[in-house]
Design a protein around this motif. Structure first.
Motif, PDB file in Angstrom:
ATOM      1  N   ILE A  43       9.409  54.949  98.231  1.00 52.06           N
ATOM      2  CA  ILE A  43       9.885  55.641  96.854  1.00 52.06           C
ATOM      3  C   ILE A  43       8.603  55.941  96.105  1.00 52.06           C
ATOM      4  O   ILE A  43       7.545  55.193  95.986  1.00 52.06           O
ATOM      5  CB  ILE A  43      10.806  54.603  96.233  1.00 52.06           C
ATOM      6  CG1 ILE A  43      11.432  55.523  94.969  1.00 52.06           C
ATOM      7  CG2 ILE A  43      10.248  53.216  95.742  1.00 52.06           C
ATOM      8  CD1 ILE A  43      12.484  54.500  94.354  1.00 52.06           C
TER       9      ILE A  43
ATOM     10  N   ASP B 293      10.540  60.963  94.900  1.00 52.45           N
ATOM     11  CA  ASP B 293      10.959  61.213  96.040  1.00 52.45           C
ATOM     12  C   ASP B 293      11.337  59.706  96.780  1.00 52.45           C
ATOM     13  O   ASP B 293      11.046  58.644  96.369  1.00 52.45           O
ATOM     14  CB  ASP B 293       9.714  61.736  97.413  1.00 52.45           C
ATOM     15  CG  ASP B 293       8.452  61.140  97.128  1.00 52.45           C
ATOM     16  OD1 ASP B 293       8.470  60.044  97.446  1.00 52.45           O
ATOM     17  OD2 ASP B 293       7.444  61.557  96.393  1.00 52.45           O
ATOM     18  N   LEU B 294      12.154  59.977  97.944  1.00 49.64           N
ATOM     19  CA  LEU B 294      12.320  58.752  98.633  1.00 49.64           C
ATOM     20  C   LEU B 294      12.457  59.041 100.142  1.00 49.64           C
ATOM     21  O   LEU B 294      13.064  59.960 100.636  1.00 49.64           O
ATOM     22  CB  LEU B 294      14.070  58.323  98.254  1.00 49.64           C
ATOM     23  CG  LEU B 294      14.608  57.119  99.049  1.00 49.64           C
ATOM     24  CD1 LEU B 294      14.056  55.784  98.577  1.00 49.64           C
ATOM     25  CD2 LEU B 294      16.048  57.077  98.637  1.00 49.64           C
TER      26      LEU B 294
ATOM     27  N   THR C  27      12.074  62.803 104.033  1.00 49.67           N
ATOM     28  CA  THR C  27      11.972  62.409 102.445  1.00 49.67           C
ATOM     29  C   THR C  27      12.797  63.478 101.576  1.00 49.67           C
ATOM     30  O   THR C  27      12.711  64.515 102.044  1.00 49.67           O
ATOM     31  CB  THR C  27      10.418  62.651 102.204  1.00 49.67           C
ATOM     32  OG1 THR C  27       9.328  61.763 103.049  1.00 49.67           O
ATOM     33  CG2 THR C  27      10.228  62.287 100.832  1.00 49.67           C
TER      34      THR C  27
END
Length: 253
Positions: free
Chosen positions: A3, A45-46, A60
């Motif tokens: 993350i 973003d993750l 992502t």
């Protein structure tokens, strides 16, 4: 799992700051803008990644907010002449998924694919263009490597850059296919054949529509190149990996 949050600054390309008018294309003039500001990008973003054996993959999800990104504006000067300049786009937002994967389809066939599936929205109200504009698209790069013997290898690469929005319209997508084959004659000497831009896909198309101008501007790039030759690499030993295919710079990646 990952993350993240980041803030990036992107400076304008120096050529974008050049105020002098380029007359290379007689009726479609171009000029830079010395007052361009740097672009600021706020990103969240993750991501998830996996590696196992000879395969790996990752994905992502992201959200990016851009301020003052660079874009094109076209002005009609009369007598069939237009002038295209650079300006800052007040705001654009993007949501999407970036992905990448590599692995083997067969013992002698290796694949790799990476891309970005996105939704993009721009707001050019401050430039005098009412309403929000949005698009979806897919930027993609896919590659297959075939190695039937220790001395032979073949490669095919497909790249796609999807449509890009401008305040007045859009710039069309570009698709390029490159091919290559290499036979190793000795550790430092190889016979190589490549074809760049196999389907002649490098066409720049810009669409613009305003109350005073409707324009479809197209420029073809001479990127199709067929090359045969011998390459000799100095300093390569049997244990070192030889360089991969190198396509002519006109093919553009």
């Amino acid at each position: 799992m990952s993350i993240g949050a980041s803030r990036r600054i992107t400076r304008p390309n120096p050529s974008y700051l050049n105020p002098y008018v380029d007359h290379e294309y007689a009726r479609n003039l171009n000029a830079g803008n010395p007052d361009l500001k740097p672009q600021f990008t706020q990103s969240f973003d993750l991501g998830y990644g996996y590696e196992g054996g000879s395969a790996s993959c990752g994905i992502t999800g992201y959200y990016r907010r851009n301020k003052d990104s660079m874009t094109d504006l076209t002005e009609y000067l009369g007598n069939g002449l237009t002038l295209t300049t650079k300006t800052n786009l007040p705001r654009s937002d993007a949501v999407g998924l970036e992905f990448a994967a590599t692995g083997h389809l067969l013992a002698t066939l290796l694949y790799s694919v990476s891309g970005n599936a996105f939704y993009n929205q721009i707001d050019a109200t401050a430039l005098g263009f009412p309403g929000l504009k949005s698009t979806t698209g897919l930027n993609l790069k896919a590659k297959l490597d075939y190695r039937p013997t220790a001395a032979d290898s073949a490669q095919i690469i497909f790249t796609r850059t999807d449509k890009r929005l401008t305040p007045q319209g859009s710039v069309s997508a570009v698709n390029i296919v490159n091919l290559g084959y290499k036979h190793t004659l000795m550790p430092a000497l190889s016979a190589v054949a490549t074809v760049s831009d196999l389907f002649n896909g490098q066409r720049y198309q810009r669409y613009a529509s305003t109350p005073t101008l409707t324009q479809v501007y197209e420029r073809s790039v001479a990127g199709r190149v067929v090359w045969f030759g011998l390459t000799y690499t100095v300093g390569v030993t049997k244990k070192q990996k030889e360089p991969n295919f190198e396509y002519d710079s006109g093919a553009g990646q």
